[in-house]
Write an enzyme that holds these catalytic residues in place. Structure first.
Site, PDB file in Angstrom:
ATOM      1  N   ASN A 202      -7.509  -2.218  10.891  1.00 53.79           N
ATOM      2  CA  ASN A 202      -7.749  -3.252   9.887  1.00 53.79           C
ATOM      3  C   ASN A 202      -8.569  -4.369  10.511  1.00 53.79           C
ATOM      4  OD1 ASN A 202      -7.728  -5.258   8.003  1.00 53.79           O
ATOM      5  ND2 ASN A 202      -5.524  -5.683   8.162  1.00 53.79           N
TER       6      ASN A 202
ATOM      7  N   GLY B  39      -6.436  -4.865  -6.957  1.00 49.71           N
ATOM      8  CA  GLY B  39      -6.080  -4.372  -8.277  1.00 49.71           C
ATOM      9  C   GLY B  39      -7.292  -3.890  -9.065  1.00 49.71           C
TER      10      GLY B  39
ATOM     11  N   THR C   5      -9.341  -6.217   0.505  1.00 51.43           N
ATOM     12  CA  THR C   5      -9.396  -7.157  -0.624  1.00 51.43           C
ATOM     13  C   THR C   5     -10.634  -8.055  -0.559  1.00 51.43           C
ATOM     14  OG1 THR C   5      -8.059  -8.673   0.674  1.00 51.43           O
ATOM     15  CG2 THR C   5      -6.896  -7.243  -0.858  1.00 51.43           C
TER      16      THR C   5
ATOM     17  N   CYS D 268      -9.520  -8.848   9.758  1.00 50.08           N
ATOM     18  CA  CYS D 268      -8.656  -9.964  10.144  1.00 50.08           C
ATOM     19  C   CYS D 268      -9.370 -10.840  11.154  1.00 50.08           C
ATOM     20  CB  CYS D 268      -7.312  -9.460  10.657  1.00 50.08           C
ATOM     21  SG  CYS D 268      -7.444  -8.299  12.009  1.00 50.08           S
TER      22      CYS D 268
ATOM     23  N   LYS E 255       1.882  -0.631   6.625  1.00 50.11           N
ATOM     24  CA  LYS E 255       1.473  -2.036   6.689  1.00 50.11           C
ATOM     25  C   LYS E 255       0.881  -2.336   8.069  1.00 50.11           C
ATOM     26  CE  LYS E 255       1.717  -6.607   5.930  1.00 50.11           C
ATOM     27  NZ  LYS E 255       0.796  -7.237   4.945  1.00 50.11           N
TER      28      LYS E 255
ATOM     29  N   GLY F 209      -9.157   0.605  -3.941  1.00 47.67           N
ATOM     30  CA  GLY F 209      -9.528  -0.605  -4.658  1.00 47.67           C
ATOM     31  C   GLY F 209      -9.297  -0.410  -6.139  1.00 47.67           C
TER      32      GLY F 209
END
Ligand SMILES: Cc1cc2nc3c(=O)[nH]c(=O)nc-3n(C[C@H](O)[C@H](O)[C@H](O)COP(=O)(O)OP(=O)(O)OC[C@H]3O[C@@H](n4cnc5c(N)ncnc54)[C@H](O)[C@@H]3O)c2cc1C
Ligand SMILES: Cc1cc2nc3c(=O)[nH]c(=O)nc-3n(C[C@H](O)[C@H](O)[C@H](O)COP(=O)(O)OP(=O)(O)OC[C@H]3O[C@@H](n4cnc5c(N)ncnc54)[C@H](O)[C@@H]3O)c2cc1C
Ligand SMILES: Cc1cc2nc3c(=O)[nH]c(=O)nc-3n(C[C@H](O)[C@H](O)[C@H](O)COP(=O)(O)O)c2cc1C
Ligand SMILES: Cc1cc2nc3c(=O)[nH]c(=O)nc-3n(C[C@H](O)[C@H](O)[C@H](O)COP(=O)(O)O)c2cc1C
Ligand code: FES
Ligand code: FES
Lengths: 282, 314, 314, 282
Positions: B133, B223, B199, B136, B51, B250
């Site tokens: 990441n 998803g 996402t 953000c 994470k 993805g």
């Protein structure tokens, strides 16, 4: 207590008032489960557009027969599919999940308060408490009689049973908290256990606090994973160190000490929660 | 390629790092691996992508943080986490002790924060790769997302690469007009590889309360619903930059889904949201992928990477 | 708002044009209405949005032109159509004769083509609005899509608005970094309203042939899978430009789905891919929407438009 | 012939070799159907991630009982769901769709060629042709015996039945086109009807052309809508004016005159097709 993922055969799907009682053959789960824990079921079949599991408190867990029972209220698409699943359906079950109710070290009288299907975990809990030698007083509440689960069974597991419905269609009209304080005093209860809607849990927490006895509550937060990896199911809880944290109700819960939950702040981000000051732009 | 189904060698090299196989977890969908232990052995995966961790502890947003959508879900966690200190003390050692490889995802509100995080990770046990990441918000530009601006993305990547002692993957957002230009900027700035995709920004409105479902109003869509967009992003970037290693993700739910990403040009894949549906998904996807490669007569993962671009098709 | 469920007045004004109700078909998902006649009465819909028409007849692409995806589909038709001549001769009159309102979608490879199409439509029977499908390649800029560049989008909109004798909707693509900037450019150029969203670019790879499924390699992703992205786009644009009328679309399959778009800020909605699942979908969505509005105690569509932005929530 | 959309009850789901024979109660469809037409079924139930309908040729259509029959081969997720649908399931059916086989104005001998489940429409077609007074000669082919549909019924509708399988497990080893020319000559057939895989249809078209008689073929293209609105199901067909066009197989087909289909160009965009020159960047 370690959870497993199993293909469980649905061996029973029976009406229970406004609910359905689903019985599944899941030995690994049945052997590890304790009252207050829950299971997460995949729904909709292989081509389903419903991606997430649905969580249900364990009502029964019989290690000998390898069976577990859950009580399902039809709510949306997933439970609509589940309550119509024919006996023989294979269901993908993960469990037992979460932390169970903690039993007292010494026998003592306890009051168990449940709203609607929240009574599901209370029967096995009641049995275990009485096996320890403490008296059990069960308070069942619901909007109306059909939404009371397990009334018939209640007297088997409890020394006294109190029933309340919003419309008076069963027991006294009113809330489970009406007269709860008196019940606690009269029975000299040393512990309260509760399961049901958040508003009810908060009210039970307040009454218990007023009576000066501890309450353990099983909360129901929206969960994406149920196993502790996604961080969707959090609520603000005060830790042993006095610091409030956003805590996962699937992993650290669903059972919490009522006096640790910041009831009024559930669904908000209190400024004093650990790491709240770091949020800024995110 | 061999047409008889023989044993498949799943070993993969991702951005210069050798992995036993090409199936990883996805950041934010496996915590730091520990919670998945009842369902799979983290050491048997290519790696565990942790994470996104930030410098300080973060509370994350208010709830509701999720909404289910057709074949997908929205999340608005807000990067809740313990901060790098606790992460280095508790999480990485656990993975290292189990012989699992860690791809550590880092997130910051500024270039400096990213750089400091990369520095703190130097020499950490079991650290295989850093995944930046960059999807953000950039505090300096009033919350504009780094990944949406080539220059901002490049600044982060350059700083992280300079401070890191392992290769760095830049994780791209699909919510851009031209993902290839962002990819180029990250590679030029020193990214050893690219993770794609994060996402898609989405939202759901509750038709009873008449308000957005998420406390954060918008959230990230993930998803199977987004798989075609993710595969397209990987395809476009591999076509423009065939030499650049890609960690594809993805909507991967099966071995065949993973194979689509490899064929589009990914060297390895991350399994994210599928874990919520099936906690053993990464291990299952790996099993299924091995079987699919064998069925197709491939003996090596490298044999399929980017193959859909060539006329290796049948 | 009234809390007792009373009769709901569904009349809507979209970009200055009065429509009997807010449920329309989506361009390319209803041809020119005729094929839906066995399943619904085109005149009972808010309007029929016709397949994007171009100046000349077009063959469209080779097949396969479609691939099913989780809760969605990819299409790569390539704007097959008879050309404006035949469209004016055969299609519009049929709709007009049945008392159906037509929103005519036009597409061109150049600003001039768009302008000429708008001119040819002037005075056409039953023409209510023009929808400029700017999500198509601009020949002048080597195939870059108009809708991905504010200036190019504005050029098209300005030319179409000048040549048209009805209000013009600009149809936006969600595949952009900042959809609000595109929306602003289109409105500044004279768009009376915005249609959002068109499909997301995606692709699927066949894991048996090891090649892309679509002959066109990439295609447009549509259906319920993209609904959260579409609702988010409508939300963002309505928040930035609350006065601009929006025709919302993307994965609408039920009355509640349509309601989400209205609450996000759309004045009307288009039902597209759902027609392939249920040819009577637009009529059903309209029925369900009426029932939902009544259940919620709304007497007018205008009462819910953009409501999710305000604290009209419960 | 106008199609309708109906909720049809599944009244039968029976094995038929490698296939399942599904029988549905759909009076509106049964009353309007003609051989060569098809129906489109929604699959997967209310929460299905499978968005598109699945198309199936009509095998039977009984207006009196209001029943229709389709023959389903399990292929992917949608047919997997369909072949397992329990009797009593309500299925959303649209049909009859497409153009049927055209019957000759005067009685004449005809040869009917079918591959695999492609025989489904041939039985009713055969009956109608014989009712007109023409002889019917049926050629059934498949990879293997279990993939031959309707063999037992064949003799009821045909004056002669020829069977071919790739593996020789039934009838002669070989393709349906082996000896087809001779059969046409011997029977003095004036018309060929065919249904099956594209490659087979092309071969049948060539043999018929060589024999100088017309062939009508029912093609099978991937369809998103089935009702003519989406343009996914096209193939290059030569029109009466000699111009080739990309034609919708769901609306103008699935039955085409074999000599009009540009077999070698199916799946491509021939440069001389109407509007091909306009494609450019798109
Ligand atoms: C620990 C726990 C124990 C539970 N025990 C029971 C039980 O014993 N019996 C019972 O009937 N229900 C129980 N629930 C609630 C049950 O999980 C939800 O009713 C169910 O998930 C709704 O799914 P749906 O598809 O029908 O509704 P939808 O609204 O369509 O679900 C959409 C999404 O929201 C989530 N969701 C919706 N409502 C709830 C809710 N109330 N709680 C958590 N998630 C929700 C769903 O999981 C799904 O991801 C429990 C929930 C939790 C978290
Ligand atoms: C006019 C027509 C008549 C047909 N008649 C029959 C019949 O009588 N019996 C029978 O078993 N099958 C028939 N088919 C084929 C049948 O429609 C496909 O096998 C079925 O759609 C496959 O769906 P699936 O979900 O199992 O496969 P998947 O591969 O999962 O389907 C994915 C998508 O591709 C499409 N697709 C896949 N294969 C085909 C195919 N061969 N043809 C058209 N679309 C396809 C599906 O419709 C779906 O949209 C017919 C097809 C057409 C067009
Ligand atoms: C609940 C949740 C939390 C996530 N957290 C992160 C994160 O912290 N950092 C990150 O880079 N991506 C995060 N993601 C994105 C995933 O890593 C992944 O890129 C995306 O979900 C697409 O893959 P999937 O469809 O397999 O989930 C998160 C996704 C979900 C669903
Ligand atoms: C098969 C198909 C063809 C389409 N053709 C067009 C078109 O010609 N012009 C256009 O503006 N949009 C076209 N679209 C996009 C739709 O109008 C709509 O914007 C998009 O599909 C999202 O809505 P939906 O999910 O309800 O389909 C097409 C979509 C599909 C599925
Ligand atoms: S539901 Fe995922 S962490 Fe609790
Ligand atoms: S399948 Fe849609 S037009 Fe034929």
């Amino acid at each position: 207590m370690t959870p497993s993922q199993v293909d469980a055969r649905l061996v029973g799907n029976d009406p229970a008032g406004a609910y359905r009682l689903l019985t599944l053959h899941a030995p690994a789960v049945a052997g590890a489960a304790e009252p207050g824990q829950f299971v997460a079921l995949a729904v909709g079949g292989p081509d389903s557009a419903l991606l997430l599991r649905r969580s249900f408190a364990l009502y029964t867990a019989d290690p000998d027969q390898g069976l577990i029972g859950i009580v399902v209220a039809e709510h949306g698409a997933g439970t609509a599919w589940l309550v119509r699943a024919p006996v023989g359906t294979t269901l993908d079950v993960v469990g037992p999940l979460g932390r169970p109710f903690r039993l007292p070290s010494a026998p003592c009288p306890a009051v168990l308060v449940a709203g609607g299907y929240g009574s599901a975990p209370m029967f096995e809990l009641g049995r275990r408490l009485r096996a320890l030698g403490g008296a059990v007083h069960l308070v069942l509440g619901a909007a109306a009689a059909p939404r009371l689960f397990g009334l018939a069974e209640a007297t088997d597991v409890a020394d006294s049973v109190t029933v309340r419905t919003d419309d008076g269609s069963a027991g006294r009209r009113g809330l489970v908290t009406d007269g709860l304080g008196e019940l606690i005093e009269r029975t000299r209860a040393r512990q309260v256990y509760a399961c049901g809607p958040m508003a009810m849990l908060q009210a039970v927490a307040e009454v218990s606090a007023a009576c000066g006895i501890p309450a353990q509550v099983a909360v129901e937060e929206s969960m994406a994973c149920g196993i502790g990896v996604c961080m969707t199911c959090v609520l603000p809880v005060v830790g042993a160190d006095g610091r409030s944290r956003m805590v996962r109700s699937c992993a650290e819960g669903p059972v919490f000490d009522a006096d640790r939950v910041r009831w009024k702040d559930v669904g908000t981000l209190p400024a004093d929660v650990l790491g709240a000051e770091a949020m800024g732009w995110h | 390629m061999a047409l008889t189904s023989t044993a498949v060698d799943l070993a993969t090299v991702l951005a210069g790092v050798a992995l036993p196989n090409p199936v990883l977890t996805a950041s934010g969908c496996a915590a730091a691996g520990r919670e998945l232990a009842p369902y799979l052995d983290p050491a048997e995966l290519g790696a565990v992508v942790t994470k996104s961790v930030m410098l300080r502890a973060r509370s994350g947003r208010a709830t509701p943080r999720m909404a289910e959508t057709p074949s997908g879900m929205l999340n608005s966690i807000g990067l809740q986490g313990p901060g790098i200190e606790a992460f280095l003390a508790d999480d990485l050692p656990w993975l290292a002790a189990r012989g699992a490889r860690a791809v550590v995802s880092i997130a910051g509100g500024s270039v400096a924060e990213f750089a400091e995080l990369a520095g703190r990770l130097a020499g950490a046990p079991g650290l295989a790769l850093i995944e930046a990441n960059i999807s953000c918000p950039n505090v300096a530009s009033r919350g504009q997302v780094f990944a949406c601006d080539p220059a901002a993305a490049a600044d982060v990547v350059a700083a992280v690469t300079a401070a890191a002692d392992v290769p760095v993957l830049a994780k791209l957002s699909p919510d851009v007009t031209d993902i290839v230009s962002i990819a180029r900027a990250c590679v030029a700035a020193g990214a050893a590889g690219l993770s794609m995709v994060n996402t898609l920004l989405g939202m759901v409105i509750d038709t009873d309360s008449l308000r957005p479902v998420l406390a954060g109003i918008t959230g990230g869509l993930s998803g199977p619903a987004i798989r075609p967009v993710a595969v397209r992003c990987v395809w476009q970037v591999h076509q423009a930059l065939p030499e650049v290693p890609i960690l594809g993700m993805g909507g991967i739910r099966s071995g065949r889904d993973a194979l689509q990403f490899l064929l589009a040009g990914a060297s390895a894949v991350s399994v994210g949201t599928a874990v919520f549906h099936d906690p053993s998904a990464p291990a299952r996807v790996l099993r299924e992928l091995r079987a699919d490669l064998a069925r197709l007569g491939f003996t090596r993962v490298s044999g399929v990477v980017g193959l859909a671009h060539r006329d290796g098709g049948r």
